[in-house]
Scaffold this motif. Structure first.
Motif, PDB file in Angstrom:
ATOM      1  N   UNK A 191      17.342 -99.397 -16.727  1.00 41.35           N
ATOM      2  CA  UNK A 191      16.188 -99.923 -17.233  1.00 41.35           C
ATOM      3  C   UNK A 191      15.477-100.628 -15.972  1.00 41.35           C
ATOM      4  N   UNK A 192      14.131-100.835 -16.167  1.00 40.17           N
ATOM      5  CA  UNK A 192      13.475-101.336 -15.164  1.00 40.17           C
ATOM      6  C   UNK A 192      12.574-102.507 -15.818  1.00 40.17           C
ATOM      7  N   UNK A 193      12.636-103.540 -15.126  1.00 46.41           N
ATOM      8  CA  UNK A 193      11.715-104.814 -15.668  1.00 46.41           C
ATOM      9  C   UNK A 193      10.254-104.342 -15.562  1.00 46.41           C
ATOM     10  N   UNK A 194       9.699-104.725 -16.956  1.00 49.86           N
ATOM     11  CA  UNK A 194       8.226-104.453 -17.172  1.00 49.86           C
ATOM     12  C   UNK A 194       7.901-103.003 -17.302  1.00 49.86           C
ATOM     13  N   UNK A 195       8.750-102.354 -17.422  1.00 52.63           N
ATOM     14  CA  UNK A 195       8.730-100.964 -17.985  1.00 52.63           C
ATOM     15  C   UNK A 195       8.817-100.586 -19.505  1.00 52.63           C
ATOM     16  N   UNK A 196       7.698-100.936 -20.129  1.00 50.61           N
ATOM     17  CA  UNK A 196       7.808-100.828 -21.609  1.00 50.61           C
ATOM     18  C   UNK A 196       7.303 -99.551 -22.455  1.00 50.61           C
ATOM     19  N   UNK A 197       6.541 -98.727 -21.478  1.00 50.55           N
ATOM     20  CA  UNK A 197       6.072 -97.576 -22.335  1.00 50.55           C
ATOM     21  C   UNK A 197       6.908 -96.569 -23.120  1.00 50.55           C
ATOM     22  N   UNK A 198       8.411 -96.805 -22.750  1.00 53.81           N
ATOM     23  CA  UNK A 198       9.230 -95.930 -23.426  1.00 53.81           C
ATOM     24  C   UNK A 198       9.856 -96.551 -24.562  1.00 53.81           C
ATOM     25  N   UNK A 199       9.697 -98.122 -24.967  1.00 52.15           N
ATOM     26  CA  UNK A 199      10.331 -98.598 -25.928  1.00 52.15           C
ATOM     27  C   UNK A 199      10.380 -98.249 -27.225  1.00 52.15           C
ATOM     28  N   UNK A 200       9.294 -97.658 -27.639  1.00 54.80           N
ATOM     29  CA  UNK A 200       9.331 -97.215 -29.241  1.00 54.80           C
ATOM     30  C   UNK A 200      10.177 -96.068 -29.122  1.00 54.80           C
ATOM     31  N   UNK A 201      10.165 -95.007 -28.199  1.00 55.51           N
ATOM     32  CA  UNK A 201      11.119 -93.689 -28.396  1.00 55.51           C
ATOM     33  C   UNK A 201      12.404 -93.762 -28.055  1.00 55.51           C
ATOM     34  N   UNK A 202      12.539 -94.910 -27.132  1.00 58.79           N
ATOM     35  CA  UNK A 202      13.721 -95.239 -26.664  1.00 58.79           C
ATOM     36  C   UNK A 202      14.827 -95.929 -27.769  1.00 58.79           C
ATOM     37  N   UNK A 203      13.925 -96.920 -28.489  1.00 56.91           N
ATOM     38  CA  UNK A 203      14.670 -97.624 -29.669  1.00 56.91           C
ATOM     39  C   UNK A 203      14.825 -96.744 -30.786  1.00 56.91           C
ATOM     40  N   UNK A 204      14.056 -95.647 -31.025  1.00 58.35           N
ATOM     41  CA  UNK A 204      14.297 -94.529 -32.071  1.00 58.35           C
ATOM     42  C   UNK A 204      15.514 -93.832 -31.759  1.00 58.35           C
ATOM     43  N   UNK A 205      15.508 -93.234 -30.411  1.00 60.22           N
ATOM     44  CA  UNK A 205      16.740 -92.381 -30.039  1.00 60.22           C
ATOM     45  C   UNK A 205      17.869 -93.295 -30.001  1.00 60.22           C
ATOM     46  N   UNK A 206      17.915 -94.507 -29.631  1.00 58.53           N
ATOM     47  CA  UNK A 206      19.359 -95.390 -29.384  1.00 58.53           C
ATOM     48  C   UNK A 206      19.638 -95.557 -30.806  1.00 58.53           C
ATOM     49  N   UNK A 207      18.854 -95.978 -31.729  1.00 56.86           N
ATOM     50  CA  UNK A 207      19.258 -95.992 -33.049  1.00 56.86           C
ATOM     51  C   UNK A 207      19.885 -94.957 -33.565  1.00 56.86           C
ATOM     52  N   UNK A 208      19.652 -93.768 -33.301  1.00 58.44           N
ATOM     53  CA  UNK A 208      20.506 -92.319 -33.702  1.00 58.44           C
ATOM     54  C   UNK A 208      21.548 -92.271 -32.885  1.00 58.44           C
ATOM     55  N   UNK A 209      21.791 -92.459 -31.515  1.00 59.63           N
ATOM     56  CA  UNK A 209      23.030 -92.276 -30.755  1.00 59.63           C
ATOM     57  C   UNK A 209      23.987 -93.453 -31.320  1.00 59.63           C
ATOM     58  N   UNK A 210      23.463 -94.648 -31.641  1.00 59.57           N
ATOM     59  CA  UNK A 210      24.344 -95.863 -31.899  1.00 59.57           C
ATOM     60  C   UNK A 210      25.077 -95.669 -33.528  1.00 59.57           C
ATOM     61  N   UNK A 211      24.269 -94.753 -34.258  1.00 61.05           N
ATOM     62  CA  UNK A 211      24.669 -94.970 -35.619  1.00 61.05           C
ATOM     63  C   UNK A 211      25.977 -94.720 -35.821  1.00 61.05           C
ATOM     64  N   UNK A 212      26.835 -95.340 -36.416  1.00 62.19           N
ATOM     65  CA  UNK A 212      28.269 -95.247 -36.644  1.00 62.19           C
ATOM     66  C   UNK A 212      28.369 -93.702 -37.558  1.00 62.19           C
TER      67      UNK A 212
END
Ligand SMILES: NC(=O)c1ccc[n+]([C@@H]2O[C@H](COP(=O)([O-])OP(=O)(O)OC[C@H]3O[C@@H](n4cnc5c(N)ncnc54)[C@H](OP(=O)(O)O)[C@@H]3O)[C@@H](O)[C@H]2O)c1
Length: 272
Positions: A191-212
């Motif tokens: 992760x990189x401070x100030x790099x927000x361009x990926x936030x929406x897609x990263x959040x979407x993907x991580x919610x799937x990866x972390x889904x129990x």
């Protein structure tokens, strides 16, 4: 009596594989960065715990030499040590990128180089490289990890051809998801401070990866160890072994899709 050397045997798949081969009567050289992590494993008959960091060539050479000196031969090398680096490629530091490739690609290469003189002298030997279905298909925000596993697949496929005339075999074991420290303690994240361009897609993907729910059909390490044991003992000229029900299912589905259809499926499935 046959001898196997395993890298990264402190936990997870490496540890389960050490136990599986030991119970079948093999000599097991269970190598790890910190031998004090071996616990009960060190007390089993025919198990030798040795220090080996795959990013340290001297430790690789010393462990291979100690194996041949103590057991008289080395029959199987299992390149298991490895970990994942997740997150946007743009955010990864040079140190993160270098450690990922040093561990997952250069480590297996240097370990194979250390074992090959013994295998050539014996005119026999088997290298099993533990990759992943992530060495044959890709998911988002894991580009560097996939790069290492796709890389080790290509190296192994070519090496199998060049070693066959010398009596040395190369095999690949490709797990799907496995319940180990892989997605916890071992995972590195970019992760990189100030790099927000990926936030929406990263959040979407991580919610799937972390889904129990997603982990409900993951394998236990013992299941992967069983496939590794099969690869080591079946005497077949087979290159690839999928390990785990989810791995078989994912690869069957992938084989039925074009690259574009697979991409569209991932975009939807991972909420990109
Ligand atoms: N779990 C999964 O879902 C999954 C799926 C497909 C493939 N794989 C592959 O399976 C292999 C084993 O992972 P795992 O799932 O068993 O996870 P794990 O429990 O985290 O085990 C990883 C092992 O690698 C070792 N390691 C890391 N860096 C090392 C280095 N520089 N030198 C020597 N050993 C090192 C770790 O040692 P320390 O204890 O010292 O950290 C640990 O023993 C990896 O190659 C991974 O890519 C895992």
């Amino acid at each position: 009596m046959k001898t196997i050397l395993i890298t990264g045997a402190s936990t997870g798949i490496g540890r389960a594989t050490a136990a599986r081969f030991q119970s079948a009567g093999w000599n097991v050289v269970a190598t790890m960065r910190k031998p004090e992590d071996a616990g009960d494993l060190a007390r089993l008959d025919r198990v030798r715990v040795l220090p080996l960091d795959v990013t340290d060539c001297d430790s690789i050479a010393a462990a291979v030499q100690a194996t041949v000196t103590e057991f008289g031969s080395l029959d199987v090398l299992l390149n298991n040590a490895g970990y994942g680096l997740a997150g946007p490629l743009e955010a990864a530091t040079p140190a993160q990128i270098e450690r990922q490739f040093a561990t997952n690609v250069y480590g297996p290469i240097y370990t194979m180089q250390a074992c090959l003189p013994h295998f050539r002298t014996q005119k026999a030997g088997l290298i099993i490289n533990l990759t992943s279905i992530g060495g044959r298909l890709a998911l988002p925000f894991n580009s560097l990890y996939h790069g290492t596993k796709f890389g080790l697949e290509g190296i192994s496929e070519s090496l199998a051809l060049e070693l066959a005339p010398l009596g040395v075999q190369v095999k690949l074991v490709e797990p799907g998801g496995v319940r180990t420290d892989f997605a916890g303690r071992s995972l590195d994240f970019a992760k990189k401070d100030g790099l927000t361009a990926y936030d929406a897609s990263l959040q979407g993907a991580m919610s799937v990866f972390m889904d129990p729910e997603r982990g409900s059909d993951y394998s236990e390490p013992a299941t992967i160890a069983e496939t590794i044991f099969e690869a080591a003992t079946d005497g077949k000229p087979q290159l690839r072994y999928l390990a785990g029900k989810d791995a078989v299912r994912m690869m069957e589905n992938r084989a039925q899709m074009s690259d574009e259809a697979y991409r569209d499926w991932v975009v939807k499935e991972f909420r990109l």
